[in-house]
Motif scaffolding. Structure first.
Motif, mmCIF file in Angstrom:
data_model
loop_
_atom_site.group_PDB
_atom_site.id
_atom_site.type_symbol
_atom_site.label_atom_id
_atom_site.label_comp_id
_atom_site.label_asym_id
_atom_site.label_seq_id
_atom_site.Cartn_x
_atom_site.Cartn_y
_atom_site.Cartn_z
ATOM 1 N N ALA A 112 7.034 -64.423 10.062
ATOM 2 C CA ALA A 112 7.350 -64.482 8.794
ATOM 3 C C ALA A 112 6.444 -65.764 8.031
ATOM 4 O O ALA A 112 6.004 -66.288 8.791
ATOM 5 C CB ALA A 112 9.087 -65.034 8.527
ATOM 6 N N ALA A 113 6.445 -65.553 6.721
ATOM 7 C CA ALA A 113 5.795 -66.639 5.829
ATOM 8 C C ALA A 113 7.023 -67.567 5.470
ATOM 9 O O ALA A 113 8.230 -67.129 5.382
ATOM 10 C CB ALA A 113 5.130 -65.765 4.750
ATOM 11 N N PRO A 114 6.520 -68.691 5.047
ATOM 12 C CA PRO A 114 7.231 -69.801 4.503
ATOM 13 C C PRO A 114 7.631 -69.591 2.954
ATOM 14 O O PRO A 114 6.911 -69.123 2.440
ATOM 15 C CB PRO A 114 6.584 -71.140 4.745
ATOM 16 C CG PRO A 114 5.018 -70.794 4.544
ATOM 17 C CD PRO A 114 5.106 -69.385 5.443
ATOM 18 N N GLU A 115 8.664 -70.169 2.493
ATOM 19 C CA GLU A 115 8.941 -70.300 1.295
ATOM 20 C C GLU A 115 7.850 -71.208 0.652
ATOM 21 O O GLU A 115 7.348 -71.954 1.188
ATOM 22 C CB GLU A 115 10.302 -70.860 0.995
ATOM 23 C CG GLU A 115 11.413 -69.973 1.204
ATOM 24 C CD GLU A 115 11.297 -68.591 0.468
ATOM 25 O OE1 GLU A 115 11.176 -68.425 -0.494
ATOM 26 O OE2 GLU A 115 11.890 -67.661 1.213
ATOM 27 N N PRO A 116 7.376 -70.989 -0.725
ATOM 28 C CA PRO A 116 6.583 -71.981 -1.371
ATOM 29 C C PRO A 116 7.137 -73.393 -1.128
ATOM 30 O O PRO A 116 8.143 -73.473 -1.258
ATOM 31 C CB PRO A 116 6.487 -71.483 -2.745
ATOM 32 C CG PRO A 116 6.903 -70.028 -2.638
ATOM 33 C CD PRO A 116 8.200 -69.801 -1.624
ATOM 34 N N PRO A 117 6.047 -74.330 -1.426
ATOM 35 C CA PRO A 117 6.743 -75.791 -1.133
ATOM 36 C C PRO A 117 7.486 -75.918 -2.347
ATOM 37 O O PRO A 117 7.695 -75.560 -3.463
ATOM 38 C CB PRO A 117 5.265 -76.526 -1.357
ATOM 39 C CG PRO A 117 4.177 -75.641 -1.028
ATOM 40 C CD PRO A 117 4.758 -74.094 -1.381
ATOM 41 N N LYS A 118 8.533 -76.915 -1.958
ATOM 42 C CA LYS A 118 9.745 -77.155 -2.876
ATOM 43 C C LYS A 118 8.962 -77.914 -4.171
ATOM 44 O O LYS A 118 7.983 -78.817 -4.196
ATOM 45 C CB LYS A 118 10.722 -78.239 -2.543
ATOM 46 C CG LYS A 118 11.416 -77.686 -1.267
ATOM 47 C CD LYS A 118 12.495 -78.575 -0.659
ATOM 48 C CE LYS A 118 13.228 -77.730 0.420
ATOM 49 N NZ LYS A 118 14.445 -78.743 0.834
#
Length: 663
Positions: A112-118
């Motif tokens: 899976a890919a991560p969420e964009p940086p906060k």
């Protein structure tokens, strides 16, 4: 329609990633298999998963049925023959545990890919590039591409070679040049010096660096290296993000025409660790680490020569998590010759033995999960596989010459059963491994585990001090073929003589106590061992794996270009120059000329020589102007951060460096 133009239609994966189909489509189009992994990580396609599960179960079933047949129907009934027969059956059963374990551990390879940086996270990042003695053609594209990455970051070149030209290059590219007064602990010490420098500057009021990205000096980052991965650090418990290591020098010693020997590791084995209680280990390059976590474990490990794996264990012991990001983020240079390959693998194997002993991995269950316990213990012990190869050589040989009756089956019956089991195992295992293996290449490379296994065993006994040895990159003084160890020639000769003697025994030409079936039972395993030895020796001696006098890898790219106002076609290009076929116009015989590549500003190169082609045309060899760093920078970015549309038909996002021939 051209194969490249069909790539998107052939590799769309609305329901998941099918590694075999995607890599096959790219390789058939003359593009490196690693380009199939340029998209975001994804779950495995249902078809690929079903075939992998079928393959694993089939391989297990084939071996179990064969062993059952051997035990129930073919064992002799009395005397010493029974003991020797059981020794052979036990030898034949050795792979069963490994197949079962492999099927369980790689049953699922979803990613899976991560969420964009906060927003507002403000993670300050530095890309570290340790280097020692590599030539400019190897180092410059890595530094140039690293400086061009987004988002904003710093690029630090850690030069343990104290070379003035590296400092000059860094100034030109916009990188920070770092050297240290005392060169100790090789790469690990070099990185620890950078961490100490960061700490001192932070104490002096400089803004802290939160994340370091690590690239070997020959691993060129692609544009998505940071943007695709920094989001993982939204999770405060993650210390390490490891990406796959892909290689742009096709024809390297371990190249199998698919994704190289390490394609199996990075496309199957590592994604399988993205499960609870597991996680990848640091592989040295194409990785990002949290500075806070590294400081917590005392920096990069220096107790062993495989600092990356050892540092990972220290992070896990302190409760940090690791994650694998299955997306091509950088491409590097694989060992090009047998000697380079053996040196690199031997260093990895000896380092694994150091970690096995230093961390007492057989007792590490108290602080490792069950999955990590067996992954790390089996992963280190795997380097002793060369001993198993020797066992596969000596056990059948001993049984053959013992004269024991090891089976009651006839030669034809035994051959049919053995071949059926062996073929089904190969078929099933290849599908379990998602087609990321080429059996002839895998068999050929297996002989290197013999000297590695012996060296690792000897170290476990002697515990001699080991030194970090850098895998050579770049040119050599002479073009030499690989050297096959004398032991391999001796083993091949023994196998051939044993098989000839066995054949003579079957025909009754020599005194022989064993029956035909028993002779075939041992002889088939000896034939397999002999095939492995022969394939390995031929690969070592192959001319395509000879040492090279060139420092730079040449990419074959056929695109329209302009040279000194003449219309031409690019033949090949490297960090050291280019070759151009002149189609029309008058060209100077020598001196500097302007080369315009598609989508790039003109470059000034020198004419080295010109020659006529059979069709009546002319080809020009060009080289770079030494010290003109802007040229190195421009060529590097054109090769690895290729402008969209620069090569007709090449899919957007695929760099020129992925091409394996004319598009």
């Amino acid at each position: 329609m051209h194969a490249i133009e069909n790539l998107r239609a052939g590799t769309e994966r609305p329901t998941g990633r099918d590694t075999q189909r995607e890599t096959s489509a790219y390789t058939k189009a003359g593009i490196a298999a690693w380009a199939a992994q340029l998209g975001k990580p994804a779950a495995e396609a249902p078809r690929s998963r079903r075939m992998a599960h079928l393959g694993g179960v089939s391989a297990i079933a084939a071996l179990v049925l064969y062993l059952a047949w051997r035990i129930i129907f073919t064992l002799p009934t009395g005397g010493a023959n029974v003991v020797v027969a059981w020794v052979l059956v036990a030898f034949e059963a050795l792979p069963l545990f490994g197949i079962v374990l492999k099927t369980i551990t790689i049953w699922n390879i979803d990613s899976a890919a991560p969420e964009p940086p906060k927003q507002g996270a403000g993670l300050r990042t530095a890309v570290l590039i340790p280097t020692y003695n590599e030539p400019v053609e190897v180092l410059s594209p890595t530094v140039a591409a690293a400086c061009a990455l987004q988002p904003a970051h710093e690029t630090w070149v850690l030069d343990d070679g104290d070379r003035p030209w590296v400092a000059e290059m860094c100034r030109s590219f916009g990188a920070r040049y770092v050297r240290r007064p005392i060169h100790e602990h090789a790469k690990a010490g070099n990185m620890n010096h950078a961490l100490e420098l960061m700490a001192r500057e932070e104490a002096a009021g400089r803004e802290a660096i939160d994340i370091i990205a690590v690239l070997d000096c020959d691993h060129v980052p692609l544009p998505n290296f940071l943007t695709a991965t920094l989001g993982w650090f939204n999770d405060e418990e993650i210390a390490l993000v490891q990406g796959p290591q892909a290689f742009y020098n096709s024809g390297a010693f371990d190249d199998d025409g698919i994704a190289g020997e390490q394609g199996l590791f990075f496309n199957v084995l590592m994604p399988a660790r993205n499960v609870a209680g597991a996680g990848p280990f640091w592989c040295g390059s194409t990785s990002l680490l949290r500075v806070k976590a590294l400081r917590e474990v005392g920096g990069v490990a220096t107790e062993t020569i495989t600092e990356d794996l050892h540092t990972t264990l220290k992070l896990i012991r302190r409760g940090w998590k690791t994650v694998y990001h299955h997306q091509t983020l950088a491409v590097g240079l694989a060992p090009a010759t047998a000697e380079q390959y053996l040196l690199q693998r031997r260093r990895w194997g000896m380092g694994a033995m150091q970690i096995l002993a230093y961390e007492r991995l057989w007792k590490a269950k108290s602080w490792l999960s069950w999955r990590n316990f067996h992954e790390y213990l089996n992963g280190t012990l795997w380097w002793l596989e060369g001993l198993a190869t020797l066992l596969a050589f000596f056990v059948p040989l001993f049984i053959l010459f013992s004269g024991a009756q090891t089976t009651t089956a006839g030669p034809v019956e035994f051959t049919v059963a053995f071949v059926a089991m062996f073929v089904i195992r190969l078929w099933g295992t290849k599908r379990l491994l998602r087609h990321q293996i080429h059996w002839p290449t895998a068999f050929a490379l297996r002989i290197f585990r013999i000297p590695i296994g012996l060296a690792c065993s000897w170290w476990l006994i002697t515990r001699r001090t080991l030194e970090f040895q850098v895998t050579p990159k770049g040119a050599s003084n002479e073009r030499l073929r690989g050297h096959v160890p004398l032991m391999i020639y001796v083993m091949i000769a023994v196998v051939i003589l044993a098989l000839l003697y066995a054949a003579a025994g079957i025909w009754g030409w020599v005194p022989w106590a064993s029956g035909p079936g028993s002779t075939v039972a041992s002889g088939l395993w000896l034939a397999v061992a002999g095939m492995v030895l022969l394939l390995g020796a031929l690969r070592i001696r192959a001319s395509e794996y000879s040492t090279s006098r060139r420092d730079a890898y040449r990419f074959s790219v056929q695109v329209p270009v302009t040279l000194a106002g003449c219309r031409g076609e690019l033949v090949d290009i490297s960090m050291g120059g280019a070759a151009v076929r002149i189609l029309s116009g008058e060209l100077p015989e020598s001196g500097p000329v302007r080369l315009t590549l598609p989508g790039a500003a003109p470059l000034t190169l020198h004419i080295v020589r010109t020659w006529s082609t059979p069709d009546g045309g002319r080809t020009v060899s060009l080289r770079d102007l030494r010290g003109e760093w802007a040229i190195y920078n421009a060529i590097a970015l054109w090769l690895f951060h290729t402008p969209p549309g620069a090569v007709p038909g090449l899919p957007d996002g695929v760099p020129v460096a992925a091409l394996r021939g004319a598009p």
